[in-house]
Design a protein around this motif. Sequence first.
Motif, PDB file in Angstrom:
ATOM      1  N   PRO A 136       0.810  -1.225   0.000  1.00 27.51           N
ATOM      2  CA  PRO A 136       0.000   0.000   0.000  1.00 27.51           C
ATOM      3  C   PRO A 136       0.843   1.275   0.000  1.00 27.51           C
ATOM      4  N   PHE A 137       0.413   2.251  -0.800  1.00 28.54           N
ATOM      5  CA  PHE A 137       0.955   3.615  -0.723  1.00 28.54           C
ATOM      6  C   PHE A 137       0.530   4.210   0.617  1.00 28.54           C
ATOM      7  N   ASP A 138       1.252   5.226   1.101  1.00 31.38           N
ATOM      8  CA  ASP A 138       0.725   5.981   2.242  1.00 31.38           C
ATOM      9  C   ASP A 138      -0.309   6.998   1.717  1.00 31.38           C
ATOM     10  N   GLY A 139      -0.863   7.785   2.614  1.00 30.79           N
ATOM     11  CA  GLY A 139      -1.931   8.720   2.237  1.00 30.79           C
ATOM     12  C   GLY A 139      -1.485   9.751   1.214  1.00 30.79           C
ATOM     13  N   PHE A 141       0.676   9.061  -1.269  1.00 27.57           N
ATOM     14  CA  PHE A 141       1.144   8.329  -2.448  1.00 27.57           C
ATOM     15  C   PHE A 141       2.656   8.404  -2.637  1.00 27.57           C
ATOM     16  N   ASN A 142       3.392   8.368  -1.493  1.00 23.25           N
ATOM     17  CA  ASN A 142       4.855   8.250  -1.574  1.00 23.25           C
ATOM     18  C   ASN A 142       5.208   6.795  -1.883  1.00 23.25           C
ATOM     19  N   LEU A 143       6.366   6.594  -2.520  1.00 24.44           N
ATOM     20  CA  LEU A 143       6.806   5.244  -2.863  1.00 24.44           C
ATOM     21  C   LEU A 143       7.038   4.450  -1.572  1.00 24.44           C
ATOM     22  N   PRO A 144       6.384   3.296  -1.380  1.00 22.32           N
ATOM     23  CA  PRO A 144       6.588   2.551  -0.145  1.00 22.32           C
ATOM     24  C   PRO A 144       8.016   1.993  -0.052  1.00 22.32           C
ATOM     25  N   ALA A 145       8.654   2.172   1.100  1.00 27.86           N
ATOM     26  CA  ALA A 145      10.046   1.714   1.269  1.00 27.86           C
ATOM     27  C   ALA A 145      10.161   0.208   1.044  1.00 27.86           C
ATOM     28  N   LYS A 146       9.106  -0.535   1.407  1.00 25.55           N
ATOM     29  CA  LYS A 146       9.159  -2.002   1.322  1.00 25.55           C
ATOM     30  C   LYS A 146       9.228  -2.526  -0.113  1.00 25.55           C
ATOM     31  N   LEU A 147       8.905  -1.672  -1.071  1.00 25.10           N
ATOM     32  CA  LEU A 147       8.848  -2.124  -2.463  1.00 25.10           C
ATOM     33  C   LEU A 147      10.202  -2.630  -2.964  1.00 25.10           C
ATOM     34  N   ALA A 148      11.264  -2.051  -2.419  1.00 25.88           N
ATOM     35  CA  ALA A 148      12.610  -2.400  -2.894  1.00 25.88           C
ATOM     36  C   ALA A 148      13.009  -3.824  -2.503  1.00 25.88           C
ATOM     37  N   GLY A 149      12.443  -4.330  -1.418  1.00 19.58           N
ATOM     38  CA  GLY A 149      12.955  -5.596  -0.876  1.00 19.58           C
ATOM     39  C   GLY A 149      12.045  -6.790  -1.062  1.00 19.58           C
ATOM     40  N   THR A 150      11.114  -6.755  -2.008  1.00 17.40           N
ATOM     41  CA  THR A 150      10.158  -7.870  -2.131  1.00 17.40           C
ATOM     42  C   THR A 150      10.783  -9.100  -2.783  1.00 17.40           C
ATOM     43  N   GLY A 151      11.867  -8.918  -3.530  1.00 14.04           N
ATOM     44  CA  GLY A 151      12.466 -10.046  -4.267  1.00 14.04           C
ATOM     45  C   GLY A 151      11.673 -10.407  -5.513  1.00 14.04           C
ATOM     46  N   GLY A 328      -9.605   1.775  -0.654  1.00 17.68           N
ATOM     47  CA  GLY A 328      -8.922   3.066  -0.756  1.00 17.68           C
ATOM     48  C   GLY A 328      -9.522   3.989  -1.804  1.00 17.68           C
ATOM     49  N   LEU A 329     -10.451   3.479  -2.615  1.00 20.50           N
ATOM     50  CA  LEU A 329     -10.982   4.316  -3.710  1.00 20.50           C
ATOM     51  C   LEU A 329     -12.501   4.525  -3.634  1.00 20.50           C
TER      52      LEU A 329
END
Length: 356
Positions: A136-139, A141-151, A328-329
Amino acid sequence: MGYFRENVEKCEGYEPGFQPFDSAQDRPVQPNVIKLNTNENPYPPSPKVMEAIAGIGGEQLRRYPDPAGGVFRSAAAEVNGVSADCIMCCNGGDELLAMAFQAFCDEKRPAAYPVPTYSLYPVLARLQNCEAIEIPFDGEFNLPAKLAGTGAAMTIVCNPNAPSGSFVGVGELATLADEVSGILLIDEAYVDFSEDNCAGLVKDFDNMILLRSMSKGYSLAGLRFGYAIAQPSLIEGLMKVKDSYNVDAIAIAAATAAIKDQGYFKENVEKVKKARELLTAQLRALKFKVGRSYANFVLAESKERKAEEIYNKLVERNIYVRYFDLPGLGDKLRITVGTEEQNDRLVLALKEILSE
Ligand SMILES: Cc1ncc(COP(=O)(O)O)c(C=O)c1O
């Protein structure tokens, strides 16, 4: 046992925005409908496009088209400051997404993307039988930090994002390209309406693919033409997945004429951007919460009334916007930027609805 693979059987399929159609006349309904639901450009394509289509001869239709769409590749390469072997033509940006899922993802190779975003991604993941890791994006819509480490084998960032219209800076995407373990596909379908894009990064990253569409900034949604920008090694691999003749002779000629007419394109885009700022201000004056948009649509959150109710009342008035009954929508409407006149009619209708 059914005829379909289990994941196809279970998949709901993508639901495109409603296209009002006059079946008696076999053509789209135009006069009294205000269609602000599928992010089409409200202005016609360049006159050069119509000339190119009129100039198609029977001989070009008798023969198969150029499999690589060479003339378009060269023209798009020049516009984007890359070499022609960094470009691959597609039958709309959606075809590139389907090809990318086929090329990079399967049962053991997940895809990842921040949500909410373009609702086609989970459908393609389901069809490819790959896991979709949704962060999930934050409120804001910043890039979530966790996106980098999903593999994930493929990470997708829609930029500007649909349906929020928000934009992640090019520097942040360069960092993400460095951090992810697989492909980073940046869906730039709406980037023509932004101030920046990632074309300059492609030379630095052998895992980056940009998606471009001719449907939005170039007013060619009906033509079905998009393209990929990536390093030649990735383009060569993707070419193995594509249909030999995925773009037809008429589409190649028309899309090439459009991308070559940068003067018309820029003027058109500026008109849409100006109308977007005006529409944003008008909606905020009606107490909708509207974030800054870098695309040709805005996402408007309704404080006063249920978004679905407003949507239905707009339909009664022949005005179509997009309502997504998704997490969210549910309290928001995505509204395509139309001409200033169309936007004014929408705003007038909203005023009426809110005062009922
Ligand atoms: C986020 C996003 N990506 C890609 C596309 C594909 O566009 P097209 O297939 O018309 O080029 C769309 C179309 O609406 C979109 O919204």
